[in-house]
Design a protein around this motif. Structure first.
Motif, PDB file in Angstrom:
ATOM      1  N   LEU A 122      -5.537 -11.124  -7.538  1.00 48.81           N
ATOM      2  CA  LEU A 122      -5.429 -10.344  -7.154  1.00 48.81           C
ATOM      3  C   LEU A 122      -5.519  -8.269  -7.126  1.00 48.81           C
ATOM      4  CD1 LEU A 122      -2.342  -9.485  -6.036  1.00 48.81           C
ATOM      5  CD2 LEU A 122      -1.212  -9.802  -8.208  1.00 48.81           C
ATOM      6  N   GLU A 123      -5.544  -7.738  -7.009  1.00 46.04           N
ATOM      7  CA  GLU A 123      -6.847  -6.603  -6.310  1.00 46.04           C
ATOM      8  C   GLU A 123      -5.734  -5.493  -6.922  1.00 46.04           C
ATOM      9  OE1 GLU A 123     -10.643  -4.977  -5.425  1.00 46.04           O
ATOM     10  OE2 GLU A 123      -8.889  -4.681  -3.515  1.00 46.04           O
ATOM     11  N   VAL A 124      -5.628  -4.749  -7.879  1.00 45.56           N
ATOM     12  CA  VAL A 124      -4.850  -3.431  -7.937  1.00 45.56           C
ATOM     13  C   VAL A 124      -5.555  -2.104  -7.764  1.00 45.56           C
ATOM     14  CG1 VAL A 124      -3.129  -2.422  -8.740  1.00 45.56           C
ATOM     15  CG2 VAL A 124      -3.393  -5.157  -9.173  1.00 45.56           C
ATOM     16  N   ARG A 125      -5.402  -1.035  -6.607  1.00 43.09           N
ATOM     17  CA  ARG A 125      -6.068  -0.385  -6.379  1.00 43.09           C
ATOM     18  C   ARG A 125      -5.962   1.337  -6.156  1.00 43.09           C
ATOM     19  NH1 ARG A 125      -9.844  -0.073  -1.651  1.00 43.09           N
ATOM     20  NH2 ARG A 125     -10.780  -2.321  -2.465  1.00 43.09           N
ATOM     21  N   PHE A 126      -5.910   1.976  -7.839  1.00 42.11           N
ATOM     22  CA  PHE A 126      -5.121   3.075  -7.835  1.00 42.11           C
ATOM     23  C   PHE A 126      -6.479   4.307  -7.421  1.00 42.11           C
ATOM     24  CE2 PHE A 126      -3.780   0.547 -10.543  1.00 42.11           C
ATOM     25  CZ  PHE A 126      -2.396   0.759 -11.228  1.00 42.11           C
ATOM     26  N   THR A 127      -5.186   5.181  -6.007  1.00 46.56           N
ATOM     27  CA  THR A 127      -6.781   6.851  -5.985  1.00 46.56           C
ATOM     28  C   THR A 127      -5.634   7.574  -5.943  1.00 46.56           C
ATOM     29  OG1 THR A 127      -6.237   5.801  -3.962  1.00 46.56           O
ATOM     30  CG2 THR A 127      -7.980   5.420  -4.084  1.00 46.56           C
ATOM     31  N   LEU A 128      -5.769   9.301  -6.508  1.00 48.84           N
ATOM     32  CA  LEU A 128      -6.830   9.236  -6.974  1.00 48.84           C
ATOM     33  C   LEU A 128      -6.459   9.475  -9.093  1.00 48.84           C
ATOM     34  CD1 LEU A 128      -7.192  12.852  -5.929  1.00 48.84           C
ATOM     35  CD2 LEU A 128      -8.513  11.515  -5.463  1.00 48.84           C
ATOM     36  N   ALA A 129      -7.278   8.312  -9.049  1.00 47.67           N
ATOM     37  CA  ALA A 129      -6.881   8.642 -11.377  1.00 47.67           C
ATOM     38  C   ALA A 129      -8.231   7.896 -10.787  1.00 47.67           C
ATOM     39  CB  ALA A 129      -6.191   6.668 -10.672  1.00 47.67           C
ATOM     40  N   ARG A 130      -8.120   7.918 -12.655  1.00 51.70           N
ATOM     41  CA  ARG A 130      -9.579   7.734 -13.303  1.00 51.70           C
ATOM     42  C   ARG A 130      -8.313   7.166 -14.592  1.00 51.70           C
ATOM     43  NH1 ARG A 130     -10.820  13.155 -16.505  1.00 51.70           N
ATOM     44  NH2 ARG A 130      -9.232  13.933 -17.796  1.00 51.70           N
ATOM     45  N   ALA A 131      -9.687   6.093 -15.721  1.00 53.09           N
ATOM     46  CA  ALA A 131      -9.611   5.430 -16.649  1.00 53.09           C
ATOM     47  C   ALA A 131     -10.384   6.364 -17.911  1.00 53.09           C
ATOM     48  CB  ALA A 131      -9.888   4.446 -16.302  1.00 53.09           C
ATOM     49  N   HIS A 132     -10.711   7.511 -18.035  1.00 56.25           N
ATOM     50  CA  HIS A 132     -11.748   8.043 -18.701  1.00 56.25           C
ATOM     51  C   HIS A 132     -10.964   9.825 -19.341  1.00 56.25           C
ATOM     52  CE1 HIS A 132     -13.022   8.710 -15.079  1.00 56.25           C
ATOM     53  NE2 HIS A 132     -13.734  10.112 -15.572  1.00 56.25           N
ATOM     54  N   ASP A 133     -11.579  10.356 -19.915  1.00 55.53           N
ATOM     55  CA  ASP A 133     -11.008  11.441 -20.596  1.00 55.53           C
ATOM     56  C   ASP A 133     -11.806  12.624 -20.111  1.00 55.53           C
ATOM     57  OD1 ASP A 133     -12.985  11.095 -22.592  1.00 55.53           O
ATOM     58  OD2 ASP A 133     -11.928  10.938 -24.467  1.00 55.53           O
ATOM     59  N   ASP A 134     -11.956  13.646 -20.296  1.00 55.43           N
ATOM     60  CA  ASP A 134     -13.020  14.822 -19.688  1.00 55.43           C
ATOM     61  C   ASP A 134     -14.478  14.525 -20.453  1.00 55.43           C
ATOM     62  OD1 ASP A 134     -10.767  15.685 -17.887  1.00 55.43           O
ATOM     63  OD2 ASP A 134     -10.672  17.358 -20.050  1.00 55.43           O
ATOM     64  N   GLN A 135     -14.399  13.966 -21.572  1.00 55.80           N
ATOM     65  CA  GLN A 135     -15.594  13.839 -22.346  1.00 55.80           C
ATOM     66  C   GLN A 135     -15.989  12.280 -21.885  1.00 55.80           C
ATOM     67  OE1 GLN A 135     -13.176  15.008 -24.412  1.00 55.80           O
ATOM     68  NE2 GLN A 135     -13.531  16.456 -24.281  1.00 55.80           N
ATOM     69  N   GLY A 136     -15.703  11.391 -20.765  1.00 52.95           N
ATOM     70  CA  GLY A 136     -15.763  10.079 -20.396  1.00 52.95           C
ATOM     71  C   GLY A 136     -15.623   9.204 -21.319  1.00 52.95           C
ATOM     72  N   GLN A 137     -14.788   9.161 -21.789  1.00 55.01           N
ATOM     73  CA  GLN A 137     -14.197   7.894 -22.683  1.00 55.01           C
ATOM     74  C   GLN A 137     -13.702   7.221 -22.161  1.00 55.01           C
ATOM     75  OE1 GLN A 137     -16.285   7.064 -26.278  1.00 55.01           O
ATOM     76  NE2 GLN A 137     -17.480   9.172 -25.089  1.00 55.01           N
ATOM     77  N   ALA A 138     -13.434   6.033 -21.932  1.00 57.72           N
ATOM     78  CA  ALA A 138     -12.196   5.177 -21.726  1.00 57.72           C
ATOM     79  C   ALA A 138     -11.229   5.196 -22.447  1.00 57.72           C
ATOM     80  CB  ALA A 138     -12.900   3.603 -21.832  1.00 57.72           C
ATOM     81  N   THR A 139      -9.569   5.253 -21.565  1.00 59.30           N
ATOM     82  CA  THR A 139      -8.993   5.807 -22.119  1.00 59.30           C
ATOM     83  C   THR A 139      -8.369   4.108 -21.939  1.00 59.30           C
ATOM     84  OG1 THR A 139      -7.521   6.012 -20.148  1.00 59.30           O
ATOM     85  CG2 THR A 139      -8.273   7.609 -20.653  1.00 59.30           C
ATOM     86  N   VAL A 140      -8.107   3.596 -21.429  1.00 65.44           N
ATOM     87  CA  VAL A 140      -7.322   1.934 -21.687  1.00 65.44           C
ATOM     88  C   VAL A 140      -8.977   1.235 -22.616  1.00 65.44           C
ATOM     89  CG1 VAL A 140      -7.197  -0.287 -20.866  1.00 65.44           C
ATOM     90  CG2 VAL A 140      -6.600   1.867 -19.620  1.00 65.44           C
ATOM     91  N   GLN A 167       0.731  -1.003  -0.666  1.00 66.34           N
ATOM     92  CA  GLN A 167       0.028   0.084  -0.016  1.00 66.34           C
ATOM     93  C   GLN A 167       0.682   1.134   0.358  1.00 66.34           C
ATOM     94  OE1 GLN A 167      -3.223  -0.359   3.296  1.00 66.34           O
ATOM     95  NE2 GLN A 167      -3.885   2.292   2.084  1.00 66.34           N
ATOM     96  N   LYS A 168       0.495   1.922  -0.884  1.00 63.51           N
ATOM     97  CA  LYS A 168       1.142   3.424  -0.545  1.00 63.51           C
ATOM     98  C   LYS A 168       0.623   4.516  -1.241  1.00 63.51           C
ATOM     99  CE  LYS A 168       5.269   5.814  -2.785  1.00 63.51           C
ATOM    100  NZ  LYS A 168       6.444   5.523  -3.388  1.00 63.51           N
ATOM    101  N   PRO A 169      -0.489   5.423   0.267  1.00 60.68           N
ATOM    102  CA  PRO A 169      -1.536   5.980  -0.254  1.00 60.68           C
ATOM    103  C   PRO A 169      -0.368   7.540  -1.397  1.00 60.68           C
ATOM    104  CG  PRO A 169      -1.196   5.237   1.924  1.00 60.68           C
ATOM    105  CD  PRO A 169      -0.338   5.231   1.423  1.00 60.68           C
ATOM    106  N   ARG A 170      -1.066   7.954  -1.886  1.00 58.94           N
ATOM    107  CA  ARG A 170      -1.352   9.425  -2.952  1.00 58.94           C
ATOM    108  C   ARG A 170      -2.281   9.694  -2.123  1.00 58.94           C
ATOM    109  NH1 ARG A 170       2.639   6.379  -5.899  1.00 58.94           N
ATOM    110  NH2 ARG A 170       4.768   7.384  -4.905  1.00 58.94           N
ATOM    111  N   GLY A 171      -3.370  11.449  -2.062  1.00 58.89           N
ATOM    112  CA  GLY A 171      -4.246  11.766  -2.244  1.00 58.89           C
ATOM    113  C   GLY A 171      -3.929  13.003  -2.651  1.00 58.89           C
TER     114      GLY A 171
END
Length: 224
Positions: free
Chosen positions: A152-170, A89-93
Motif C-alpha cells: 500500500l503506497e502513500v505518496r505526499f506532494t509537496l512534502a519533505r522528510a528532512h530539514d534545511d540542513q538535509g537531516q532526516a526528520t524521521v 487522491q487529494k492533490p495540493r500544490g
C-alpha cells in the motif's frame, strides 16, 4: 495486686492518648461519574498521548471540486471515512513543501493504524493505493521487497522528510511493527517535493483515510 491494677490503668491511659494523636483520614467519596460523550466528528487521541483527555477534530476527506468523490473519500456525518480498496487522491500544490515530523503505528480491535504527522496547519497533497511489487527506491531504482501479500503506497506532494540542513526528520526509514495487517513500512522517496512510504500488508485489505488537526496528521487505517 495494687501494682498490677496500676499498670493496667497506665496502659489504658497510654492507649487512649495514642488514639487521640492519630490523624483522622477524610472519608473517601466514590467517583462513579459516567464519561462524557466526545464531540461529534472527532476521534480519540492515538499513540503515546492516548491517556490525554483530548479528542482531535476530523476534517472531511473530499474530492476536488468538479470531481466525484470515490467511495474511499466519502465521509459520514460522524467523520468516519468509508472503507475501500480503491486509490484515494487529494492533490495540493501550494508551496512551500510541508515537513513530515513523525510516523507511528498502532493496532485496534479491527484495524491497524498508521499516523503521518506534519508541521504547520495543513496537509500536503497525497495519493494512497495498492501498487505492484516489488517497489523501487526513487533515487537508485533499487527494488524494495516487503513482507505480506500486498503493498500500500502513500505518496505526499509537496512534502519533505528532512530539514534545511538535509537531516532526516524521521530517523527510521524502515519500521517493522508486525501487526495483524501492517507488517512493515519503508520510506522509498524523499526527493524534489515528494515523500513516499510503502506499507507491506498481510493482504489487499480495505483501508480508510482521515485528516486530523491539532496537530496536523493523515491517518491511514487498514482492516484486519
Amino acid at each position: 495486686m495494687r501494682l498490677r491494677q496500676g499498670l493496667y490503668v497506665v496502659g489504658v491511659a497510654l492507649g487512649l492518648l495514642g488514639q487521640g494523636c492519630q490523624k483522622q483520614e477524610p472519608q473517601t467519596v466514590p467517583m462513579d461519574v459516567p464519561a462524557a460523550s466526545p464531540p461529534t466528528k472527532t476521534v480519540p487521541r492515538e499513540g503515546p498521548a492516548a491517556t490525554a483527555p483530548v479528542v482531535h477534530q476530523v476534517l472531511d476527506v473530499k474530492a476536488d471540486a468538479g470531481k466525484p468523490a470515490s467511495p474511499a473519500e466519502a465521509t459520514s456525518d460522524s467523520g468516519d471515512a468509508a472503507w475501500a480498496t480503491a486509490t484515494v487522491q487529494k492533490p495540493r500544490g501550494e508551496p512551500p513543501a510541508i515537513t513530515l515530523r513523525s510516523v507511528r503505528t498502532g493496532t485496534h480491535a479491527d484495524y491497524d493504524r498508521t499516523v503521518f504527522e506534519f508541521d504547520g496547519p495543513r496537509l500536503p497533497g497525497y495519493q494512497l493505493g495498492y501498487v505492484k511489487t516489488p517497489v523501487q527506491q526513487c533515487g537508485s531504482g533499487d527494488d524494495v521487497t516487503l513482507p505480506g501479500e500486498a503493498a500500500l503506497e502513500v505518496r505526499f506532494t509537496l512534502a519533505r522528510a528532512h530539514d534545511d540542513q538535509g537531516q532526516a526528520t524521521v530517523a527510521q526509514r524502515t519500521l517493522k511493527p508486525a501487526l495483524p495487517s501492517l507488517l512493515q513500512l519503508e520510506r522509498v522517496c524523499d526527493f524534489e517535493g515528494e515523500v513516499t512510504w510503502v506499507l507491506g500488508t498481510a493482504r489487499r485489505a480495505p483501508f480508510r483515510v482521515l485528516e486530523l488537526t491539532n496537530p496536523t496528521r493523515l491517518v491511514l487505517d487498514v482492516q484486519h
